[in-house]
Motif scaffolding. Sequence first.
Motif, PDB file in Angstrom:
ATOM      1  N   VAL A 255       0.862  -1.178   0.000  1.00 13.64           N
ATOM      2  CA  VAL A 255       0.000   0.000   0.000  1.00 13.64           C
ATOM      3  C   VAL A 255       0.896   1.225   0.000  1.00 13.64           C
ATOM      4  N   LYS A 256       0.571   2.214  -0.819  1.00 10.64           N
ATOM      5  CA  LYS A 256       1.359   3.456  -0.861  1.00 10.64           C
ATOM      6  C   LYS A 256       0.532   4.660  -0.417  1.00 10.64           C
ATOM      7  N   ARG A 257       1.213   5.595   0.196  1.00 13.60           N
ATOM      8  CA  ARG A 257       0.586   6.873   0.544  1.00 13.60           C
ATOM      9  C   ARG A 257       0.774   7.810  -0.642  1.00 13.60           C
ATOM     10  N   SER A 258      -0.220   8.621  -0.955  1.00 14.14           N
ATOM     11  CA  SER A 258      -0.082   9.580  -2.051  1.00 14.14           C
ATOM     12  C   SER A 258       1.064  10.540  -1.726  1.00 14.14           C
ATOM     13  N   GLN A 259       1.768  10.984  -2.788  1.00 14.29           N
ATOM     14  CA  GLN A 259       3.010  11.734  -2.561  1.00 14.29           C
ATOM     15  C   GLN A 259       2.830  13.232  -2.567  1.00 14.29           C
ATOM     16  N   ASN A 260       1.590  13.654  -2.734  1.00  9.97           N
ATOM     17  CA  ASN A 260       1.313  15.087  -2.691  1.00  9.97           C
ATOM     18  C   ASN A 260       2.071  15.858  -3.774  1.00  9.97           C
ATOM     19  N   LYS A 261       2.115  15.290  -4.969  1.00 10.13           N
ATOM     20  CA  LYS A 261       2.743  15.991  -6.093  1.00 10.13           C
ATOM     21  C   LYS A 261       1.871  17.170  -6.515  1.00 10.13           C
ATOM     22  N   LYS A 262       0.549  16.973  -6.424  1.00  8.89           N
ATOM     23  CA  LYS A 262      -0.375  18.088  -6.632  1.00  8.89           C
ATOM     24  C   LYS A 262      -0.737  18.620  -5.251  1.00  8.89           C
ATOM     25  N   VAL A 263      -0.569  19.907  -5.092  1.00  3.25           N
ATOM     26  CA  VAL A 263      -0.695  20.506  -3.768  1.00  3.25           C
ATOM     27  C   VAL A 263      -2.103  20.377  -3.201  1.00  3.25           C
ATOM     28  N   TYR A 264      -3.131  20.381  -4.068  1.00  2.08           N
ATOM     29  CA  TYR A 264      -4.501  20.458  -3.559  1.00  2.08           C
ATOM     30  C   TYR A 264      -5.205  19.115  -3.426  1.00  2.08           C
ATOM     31  N   THR A 265      -4.474  18.017  -3.568  1.00  2.29           N
ATOM     32  CA  THR A 265      -5.117  16.712  -3.373  1.00  2.29           C
ATOM     33  C   THR A 265      -4.914  16.252  -1.931  1.00  2.29           C
ATOM     34  N   LEU A 266      -5.890  15.514  -1.421  1.00  3.46           N
ATOM     35  CA  LEU A 266      -5.816  15.017  -0.045  1.00  3.46           C
ATOM     36  C   LEU A 266      -4.946  13.765   0.012  1.00  3.46           C
ATOM     37  N   VAL A 267      -4.424  13.515   1.199  1.00  2.00           N
ATOM     38  CA  VAL A 267      -3.633  12.298   1.405  1.00  2.00           C
ATOM     39  C   VAL A 267      -4.549  11.085   1.344  1.00  2.00           C
ATOM     40  N   ASN A 268      -4.156  10.090   0.574  1.00  3.04           N
ATOM     41  CA  ASN A 268      -4.883   8.821   0.610  1.00  3.04           C
ATOM     42  C   ASN A 268      -3.919   7.659   0.389  1.00  3.04           C
ATOM     43  N   TYR A 269      -4.465   6.468   0.529  1.00  2.13           N
ATOM     44  CA  TYR A 269      -3.639   5.259   0.436  1.00  2.13           C
ATOM     45  C   TYR A 269      -4.219   4.341  -0.631  1.00  2.13           C
ATOM     46  N   LYS A 270      -3.324   3.774  -1.471  1.00  2.00           N
ATOM     47  CA  LYS A 270      -3.777   2.881  -2.548  1.00  2.00           C
ATOM     48  C   LYS A 270      -2.941   1.608  -2.534  1.00  2.00           C
ATOM     49  N   ARG A 271      -3.627   0.490  -2.788  1.00  2.00           N
ATOM     50  CA  ARG A 271      -2.921  -0.781  -2.933  1.00  2.00           C
ATOM     51  C   ARG A 271      -2.395  -0.844  -4.362  1.00  2.00           C
ATOM     52  N   ARG A 272      -1.109  -1.136  -4.498  1.00  2.00           N
ATOM     53  CA  ARG A 272      -0.463  -1.159  -5.819  1.00  2.00           C
ATOM     54  C   ARG A 272       0.435  -2.388  -5.944  1.00  2.00           C
ATOM     55  N   TRP A 273       0.714  -2.756  -7.208  1.00  2.00           N
ATOM     56  CA  TRP A 273       1.668  -3.813  -7.496  1.00  2.00           C
ATOM     57  C   TRP A 273       3.016  -3.158  -7.777  1.00  2.00           C
TER      58      TRP A 273
ATOM     59  N   ILE B 246       8.743   0.742  -9.772  1.00  2.00           N
ATOM     60  CA  ILE B 246       7.582   1.101 -10.584  1.00  2.00           C
ATOM     61  C   ILE B 246       6.328   0.573  -9.891  1.00  2.00           C
ATOM     62  N   TYR B 247       5.240   1.358  -9.885  1.00  2.00           N
ATOM     63  CA  TYR B 247       3.996   0.843  -9.315  1.00  2.00           C
ATOM     64  C   TYR B 247       2.867   0.873 -10.329  1.00  2.00           C
ATOM     65  N   TYR B 248       2.059  -0.167 -10.263  1.00  2.00           N
ATOM     66  CA  TYR B 248       0.976  -0.389 -11.214  1.00  2.00           C
ATOM     67  C   TYR B 248      -0.345  -0.496 -10.463  1.00  2.00           C
TER      68      TYR B 248
ATOM     69  N   GLU C 257       0.764   1.255 -15.514  1.00  2.00           N
ATOM     70  CA  GLU C 257       1.729   1.953 -14.669  1.00  2.00           C
ATOM     71  C   GLU C 257       1.121   3.233 -14.103  1.00  2.00           C
ATOM     72  N   LYS C 258       1.284   3.430 -12.785  1.00  2.00           N
ATOM     73  CA  LYS C 258       0.786   4.641 -12.136  1.00  2.00           C
ATOM     74  C   LYS C 258       1.911   5.616 -11.810  1.00  2.00           C
ATOM     75  N   GLY C 259       3.127   5.091 -11.668  1.00  2.00           N
ATOM     76  CA  GLY C 259       4.247   5.974 -11.354  1.00  2.00           C
ATOM     77  C   GLY C 259       5.520   5.180 -11.158  1.00  2.00           C
TER      78      GLY C 259
HETATM   79  C1  4IP Z   1      -4.393  10.045  -6.005  1.00  3.29           C
HETATM   80  O1  4IP Z   1      -5.661   9.981  -5.377  1.00  3.29           O
HETATM   81  C2  4IP Z   1      -3.654   8.714  -5.882  1.00  3.29           C
HETATM   82  O2  4IP Z   1      -3.432   8.399  -4.512  1.00  3.29           O
HETATM   83  C3  4IP Z   1      -2.307   8.828  -6.600  1.00  3.29           C
HETATM   84  O3  4IP Z   1      -1.589   7.615  -6.451  1.00  3.29           O
HETATM   85  C4  4IP Z   1      -1.468   9.959  -6.053  1.00  3.29           C
HETATM   86  O4  4IP Z   1      -0.354  10.120  -6.883  1.00  3.29           O
HETATM   87  C5  4IP Z   1      -2.239  11.279  -6.031  1.00  3.29           C
HETATM   88  O5  4IP Z   1      -1.501  12.245  -5.314  1.00  3.29           O
HETATM   89  C6  4IP Z   1      -3.588  11.154  -5.360  1.00  3.29           C
HETATM   90  O6  4IP Z   1      -4.273  12.362  -5.454  1.00  3.29           O
HETATM   91  P1  4IP Z   1      -6.987   9.742  -6.260  1.00  3.29           P
HETATM   92  O7  4IP Z   1      -6.782   8.445  -7.016  1.00  3.29           O
HETATM   93  O8  4IP Z   1      -8.083   9.676  -5.260  1.00  3.29           O
HETATM   94  O9  4IP Z   1      -7.052  10.911  -7.189  1.00  3.29           O
HETATM   95  P2  4IP Z   1      -1.550   6.544  -7.649  1.00  3.29           P
HETATM   96  O10 4IP Z   1      -0.757   7.215  -8.733  1.00  3.29           O
HETATM   97  O11 4IP Z   1      -0.851   5.343  -7.085  1.00  3.29           O
HETATM   98  O12 4IP Z   1      -2.971   6.286  -8.044  1.00  3.29           O
HETATM   99  P3  4IP Z   1       1.175   9.733  -6.578  1.00  3.29           P
HETATM  100  O13 4IP Z   1       1.944  10.971  -6.861  1.00  3.29           O
HETATM  101  O14 4IP Z   1       1.328   9.274  -5.163  1.00  3.29           O
HETATM  102  O15 4IP Z   1       1.495   8.633  -7.559  1.00  3.29           O
HETATM  103  P4  4IP Z   1      -0.644  13.427  -5.971  1.00  3.29           P
HETATM  104  O16 4IP Z   1      -0.903  14.620  -5.121  1.00  3.29           O
HETATM  105  O17 4IP Z   1       0.799  12.991  -5.828  1.00  3.29           O
HETATM  106  O18 4IP Z   1      -1.036  13.596  -7.403  1.00  3.29           O
END
Ligand code: 4IP
Length: 153
Positions: free
Chosen positions: A10-28, A37-39, A49-51
Motif C-alpha cells: 500500500v502506498k501513501r499519495s506523494q502530494n505531487k499536486k498541492v490540492y489533493t488530499l492524502v490517501n492510500y492505494k494498494r499497488r503492485w 515502478i507501481y501499477y 503503470e501509475k508511477g
Molecule cells: C491520487 O488519489 C492517488 O493516490 C495517486 O496515487 C497519487 O499520486 C495522487 O496524489 C492522489 O491524489 P486519487 O486516485 O483519489 O485521485 P496513484 O498514482 O498510485 O494512483 P502519486 O503521486 O502518489 O502517484 P498526488 O498529489 O501525488 O497527485
Amino acid sequence: EKTVKEGYMVKRSQNKKVYTLVNYKRRWFVLTKRFLIYYDTDNEQKRKEKGRVDLSAVHSIEAAVLSATPEEIGIQGDFYPFQLGYVSDDYYILYLVALNDPERTDWIQTLRRACSNNLNLRTTFHPGNWTGKKWTCCQRTSKTSDGCKLCSN
Ligand code: 4IP
C-alpha cells in the motif's frame, strides 16, 4: 529490464499536486535495477503503470511511522510502513506499507542494495511525516531540514 523483486504494497499519495488530499492505494510494485515502478491492481493481466521512482534519486530508505489508522490504509491490524526519500523536481517521500515485518525488512534491504552506489545517500532522516507545515517527529518547520534521527544500516 530484469525484475529484482515484486509484490503488493500500500502506498501513501506523494502530494505531487498541492490540492489533493492524502490517501492510500494498494499497488503492485516492481523493482528493477534502475526503477521502483507501481501499477494499478484492477486487472492483473493488464496492469497500468501509475508511477515510478528513479533509484538514482533516492537518498534514504528507512522504516517509518505513519500517523494513519488501519482503516485509512485499508489494512486490518498491524501494518509495517517504510519510506523512500528522493529528490526529483521537488523533495518527495514515498511511504510504503508492507504486508508483514519480514516483508518490510526484505524490501528495505533489497532497495538499499539497489541504491548502494548512490552518491546522495544521507546519514539522517525524519521518521515521521511532513504535514505541509511541520514534521510530526521533531516539530521542525522546514521541509528540507536535516533529519532528526540517524539512519540505520
Ligand atoms: C491520487 O488519489 C492517488 O493516490 C495517486 O496515487 C497519487 O499520486 C495522487 O496524489 C492522489 O491524489 P486519487 O486516485 O483519489 O485521485 P496513484 O498514482 O498510485 O494512483 P502519486 O503521486 O502518489 O502517484 P498526488 O498529489 O501525488 O497527485
